[in-house]
Structure formats: C-alpha cells, structure tokens
Write an enzyme that holds these catalytic residues in place. Structure first.
Site, PDB file in Angstrom:
ATOM      1  N   ALA A   1      -8.643   1.967  -0.502  1.00 59.08           N
ATOM      2  CA  ALA A   1      -9.156   2.827  -1.316  1.00 59.08           C
ATOM      3  C   ALA A   1     -10.499   1.985  -1.925  1.00 59.08           C
ATOM      4  O   ALA A   1     -10.504   1.036  -1.974  1.00 59.08           O
ATOM      5  CB  ALA A   1      -8.462   3.507  -2.374  1.00 59.08           C
TER       6      ALA A   1
ATOM      7  N   GLY B   1      -4.876   1.734   1.131  1.00 60.87           N
ATOM      8  CA  GLY B   1      -4.947   2.908   1.371  1.00 60.87           C
ATOM      9  C   GLY B   1      -5.378   3.109   3.009  1.00 60.87           C
ATOM     10  O   GLY B   1      -5.132   4.170   3.594  1.00 60.87           O
TER      11      GLY B   1
HETATM   12  N1  CO8 Z   1     -13.170  -1.146  -2.088  1.00 64.36           N
HETATM   13  C1  CO8 Z   1     -14.573  -1.178  -2.107  1.00 64.36           C
HETATM   14  N2  CO8 Z   1     -15.359  -1.957  -1.641  1.00 64.36           N
HETATM   15  C2  CO8 Z   1     -14.778  -2.873  -0.885  1.00 64.36           C
HETATM   16  C3  CO8 Z   1     -13.239  -2.760  -0.360  1.00 64.36           C
HETATM   17  C4  CO8 Z   1     -12.541  -1.789  -0.872  1.00 64.36           C
HETATM   18  N3  CO8 Z   1     -11.193  -1.619  -0.833  1.00 64.36           N
HETATM   19  N4  CO8 Z   1     -12.877  -3.752   0.507  1.00 64.36           N
HETATM   20  C5  CO8 Z   1     -14.083  -4.336   0.848  1.00 64.36           C
HETATM   21  N5  CO8 Z   1     -15.237  -3.722   0.042  1.00 64.36           N
HETATM   22  C6  CO8 Z   1     -16.548  -4.349   0.206  1.00 64.36           C
HETATM   23  C7  CO8 Z   1     -16.807  -5.672  -0.560  1.00 64.36           C
HETATM   24  O1  CO8 Z   1     -17.134  -5.329  -2.102  1.00 64.36           O
HETATM   25  C8  CO8 Z   1     -17.996  -6.186  -0.176  1.00 64.36           C
HETATM   26  O2  CO8 Z   1     -19.228  -5.098  -0.574  1.00 64.36           O
HETATM   27  P1  CO8 Z   1     -20.503  -6.069  -1.173  1.00 64.36           P
HETATM   28  O3  CO8 Z   1     -21.076  -6.549   0.078  1.00 64.36           O
HETATM   29  O4  CO8 Z   1     -21.451  -5.125  -1.629  1.00 64.36           O
HETATM   30  O5  CO8 Z   1     -19.908  -7.074  -2.012  1.00 64.36           O
HETATM   31  C9  CO8 Z   1     -18.184  -5.545   1.338  1.00 64.36           C
HETATM   32  O6  CO8 Z   1     -16.996  -4.598   1.401  1.00 64.36           O
HETATM   33  C10 CO8 Z   1     -17.503  -6.717   2.265  1.00 64.36           C
HETATM   34  O7  CO8 Z   1     -16.366  -7.454   1.708  1.00 64.36           O
HETATM   35  P2  CO8 Z   1     -16.116  -8.705   1.574  1.00 64.36           P
HETATM   36  O8  CO8 Z   1     -17.387  -9.507   1.255  1.00 64.36           O
HETATM   37  O9  CO8 Z   1     -15.039  -8.824   0.525  1.00 64.36           O
HETATM   38  O10 CO8 Z   1     -15.594  -9.196   2.968  1.00 64.36           O
HETATM   39  P3  CO8 Z   1     -14.668 -10.427   3.317  1.00 64.36           P
HETATM   40  O11 CO8 Z   1     -14.730 -10.828   4.591  1.00 64.36           O
HETATM   41  O12 CO8 Z   1     -15.018 -11.665   2.158  1.00 64.36           O
HETATM   42  O13 CO8 Z   1     -13.358 -10.109   2.805  1.00 64.36           O
HETATM   43  C11 CO8 Z   1     -11.457  -8.421   2.764  1.00 64.36           C
HETATM   44  C12 CO8 Z   1     -12.527  -8.971   3.527  1.00 64.36           C
HETATM   45  C13 CO8 Z   1     -10.285  -9.669   2.747  1.00 64.36           C
HETATM   46  C14 CO8 Z   1     -10.833  -7.362   3.401  1.00 64.36           C
HETATM   47  C15 CO8 Z   1     -11.738  -8.059   1.204  1.00 64.36           C
HETATM   48  O14 CO8 Z   1     -12.822  -7.285   1.324  1.00 64.36           O
HETATM   49  C16 CO8 Z   1     -10.831  -7.444   0.422  1.00 64.36           C
HETATM   50  O15 CO8 Z   1      -9.914  -8.127   0.111  1.00 64.36           O
HETATM   51  N6  CO8 Z   1     -10.879  -6.226   0.374  1.00 64.36           N
HETATM   52  C17 CO8 Z   1     -10.091  -5.262  -0.623  1.00 64.36           C
HETATM   53  C18 CO8 Z   1      -8.817  -5.181   0.103  1.00 64.36           C
HETATM   54  C19 CO8 Z   1      -7.825  -4.282  -0.879  1.00 64.36           C
HETATM   55  O16 CO8 Z   1      -7.420  -4.870  -2.057  1.00 64.36           O
HETATM   56  N7  CO8 Z   1      -7.565  -3.195  -0.442  1.00 64.36           N
HETATM   57  C20 CO8 Z   1      -6.575  -2.255  -1.351  1.00 64.36           C
HETATM   58  C21 CO8 Z   1      -7.449  -1.552  -2.170  1.00 64.36           C
HETATM   59  S1  CO8 Z   1      -6.373  -0.613  -3.360  1.00 64.36           S
HETATM   60  C22 CO8 Z   1      -5.914   0.821  -2.487  1.00 64.36           C
HETATM   61  O17 CO8 Z   1      -6.048   0.697  -1.308  1.00 64.36           O
HETATM   62  C23 CO8 Z   1      -5.059   1.618  -3.301  1.00 64.36           C
HETATM   63  C24 CO8 Z   1      -4.557   2.908  -2.350  1.00 64.36           C
HETATM   64  C25 CO8 Z   1      -3.879   4.104  -3.208  1.00 64.36           C
HETATM   65  C26 CO8 Z   1      -4.720   4.517  -4.074  1.00 64.36           C
HETATM   66  C27 CO8 Z   1      -4.146   5.765  -4.799  1.00 64.36           C
HETATM   67  C28 CO8 Z   1      -5.082   6.400  -5.515  1.00 64.36           C
HETATM   68  C29 CO8 Z   1      -5.449   5.808  -6.897  1.00 64.36           C
END
Ligand code: CO8
Length: 259
Positions: free
Chosen positions: A66, A112
C-alpha cells in the site's frame, strides 16, 4: 478502458491488467485501488473475459505494498475504512470472482502487494521475485486479508514467522512452502500464466466458477462441504453439463457455451 495507473487489454478472452506506477514500485495508492475495483467489476460482468492476469509494470516490483506516503497520518477510523473499502472492492472481489485470476509476480510483492497476489486464485513468480509482509516494520499488521490468506496458503507456523519477522523470501522459497504455484524466468512469466488460462478456457465456464466458489468455501465458510454439494447440484441444471457428458459419450470435443 483508459486508466491513469493501470494498463488493461483483452486478448483472446484473457484480460491483462498491469499496475503502472513503476517509479513508486507500483504501490497501491487510493486512485490505483479505485481503478482496480473498476476493472475487476468489469472483468466480473463481461462475458468475453474468461480469466485475468494481474502484473506490475517493469521488472523490479509487482507491487511494493500500500502507498505508505498516503496513510502516514491516518487514525484508527481512517485506517479501518481504507482496509474495509479495499478488501471489499478489490481483494475479496478478486477472490470471489467466478473467473480465475492469476498474479504474475514480476518482482517485489510486499505488504498489500503480496496480499493482492494472495487474493488471486493462482500465483506465478519470476525467479528474481521477493515476497513478504513487512507491515510490522511500520507498526501495522497486514490489513488486506494477509493474516488470513497467508495462513490458509502456508499454515499457521510459517505465517506467524513470516509476518512477525517481516522476512522477505525468494521465489524459490515461496514455491517450497506453497505460496506460489510456479516459478519461471521473467521472460516466461506472462507466457506461463497465459498457458494456464488457455487450459481453463477450454473447460466448462459454469463448472470453473462453481469450483472456485467451492474451493473458497473450504477456507472461508463455516461449512464448505455444504457449499460444494449445492454448487455440485447446480451443475446438473446447466447445458454445459449435458454437452460435456454428450461429448464424452460420443468421443468428440465439447463445445461449452457457459449456460
Ligand atoms: N509506498 C509508497 N512508496 C513506495 C513504496 C510504498 N509501499 N515502496 C516503494 N516506494 C517508493 C519509494 O519511496 C521510492 O520513491 P522515491 O524515489 O520517490 O523516493 C521508490 O518507490 C523506489 O523505492 P526505493 O528507493 O525504496 O527502492 P529500493 O530498491 O531501495 O528498495 C524496497 C525497494 C525494498 C521494495 C523498498 O522500496 C521498500 O521497502 N518499500 C516498502 C515496502 C513495504 O514496507 N511495504 C508494505 C507497505 S504497508 C502495506 O502494504 C499495508 C497493507 C495493508 C494496508 C491496509 C490499509 C491501511
């Protein structure tokens, strides 16, 4: 259908949906969820669609979760509303669809994103994909059905380990524990998913729908066996049942009409 965050096209009765926010690793923001709800409703209502393949743009991420930036200041009520709305219109709508959905996991499937893949009826992962539910790293738990569906797919012990450690596993490990059906190379991902749906397409549509409903009932309803019996009974009323039996007896290929 024109969307801002999705690409969708129908080819030979298969609807291909690509979540297209590559710069944000295809994270599910509100607009994307609204568009997904719309395209899923379209798939469910359109008789030309016999199956759906869902994937993410690029080779890095299926869906990285998400959109964290969007819910960073939510309170309990807003969080619940987001989860309930998404579950109802997207995640449950996929799981309860009468048409098979395949998640073609082309990279990170996190939070998500993995929940979206688990709502689909089958999952195929590219060999470089990484899967996990990292919500506890954000002080959350999975909110789109992840605690339920991961437990159903891999069992309680493994689900609790994955969720509480926020561990990310490889496609190979996911295959080993039953979280995905197949792993293939990135190039073969859509090909493999299409092959499976091409097989399903040859089968009786109403029986396919009844099978999905019955299998869902095994884990979601109090008595899945009763649902199976009732769905089984209904199959006998269909033209496709008569056609299938007649084709078998007359040693010819069946021509199903979905009636
Ligand atoms: N949300 C928003 N932006 C994101 C997300 C995300 N989940 N994941 C990545 N991005 C963005 C980054 O912020 C970045 O944007 P910017 O270039 O503007 O800074 C861009 O995508 C590229 O990401 P990274 O630079 O972080 O790329 P890396 O190669 O360094 O890392 C990862 C890749 C490991 C996948 C890393 O991006 C990461 O850890 N992402 C988050 C993963 C995460 O925690 N997901 C779970 C989110 S919570 C959720 O899903 C809850 C579900 C239930 C919700 C129910 C309703 C409330």
């Amino acid at each position: 259908m024109a969307y801002q965050n999705l690409i969708s096209e129908i080819k030979e009765n298969i609807l291909y949906i690509t979540i297209n926010r590559e710069k944000a690793l295809n994270a599910l923001n509100r607009d994307t969820l609204t568009e997904l709800a719309d395209v899923i409703a379209f798939a469910n209502e359109n008789a030309d669609v016999r199956g759906v393949i869902l994937t993410g743009a690029g080779e890095k991420a299926f869906v990285a979760g998400a959109d964290i930036k969007e819910f960073s200041d939510y309170n309990a009520e807003q969080g619940e509303e987001l989860a309930r709305n998404g579950q109802h219109h997207v995640f449950n709508a996929i799981e309860r669809s009468s048409k098979p959905f395949i998640a073609a996991i082309n990279g990170f499937a996190l939070g998500g994103g993995l929940e979206l893949a688990m709502a689909c009826h089958m999952r195929i992962a590219a060999s470089h994909a990484k899967l996990g539910l990292p919500e506890v790293t954000l002080g959350l738990i999975p909110g789109y059905g992840g605690t339920q569906r991961l437990t159903q797919l891999v069992g309680k012990g493994k689900a609790i380990e994955l969720i509480t450690t926020a561990g990310m596993i490889s496609a190979e490990e996911a295959l080993k524990i039953g979280l995905v059906n197949h792993t293939v190379s990135q190039e073969d991902l859509i090909i493999k998913a299409t092959e499976i749906l091409n097989l399903v397409k040859q089968r009786a549509p109403l029986a396919v729908s009844a099978a999905i409903k019955s299998v869902n009932a095994a884990v979601n309803e109090v008595n899945g066996y009763d649902v199976e019996i009732s769905e089984f009974g209904k199959c006998f009323e269909t033209e496709d049942f008569k056609e299938g039996v007649s084709a078998f007896i007359n040693k010819r290929k069946s021509l199903f009409k979905g009636r």
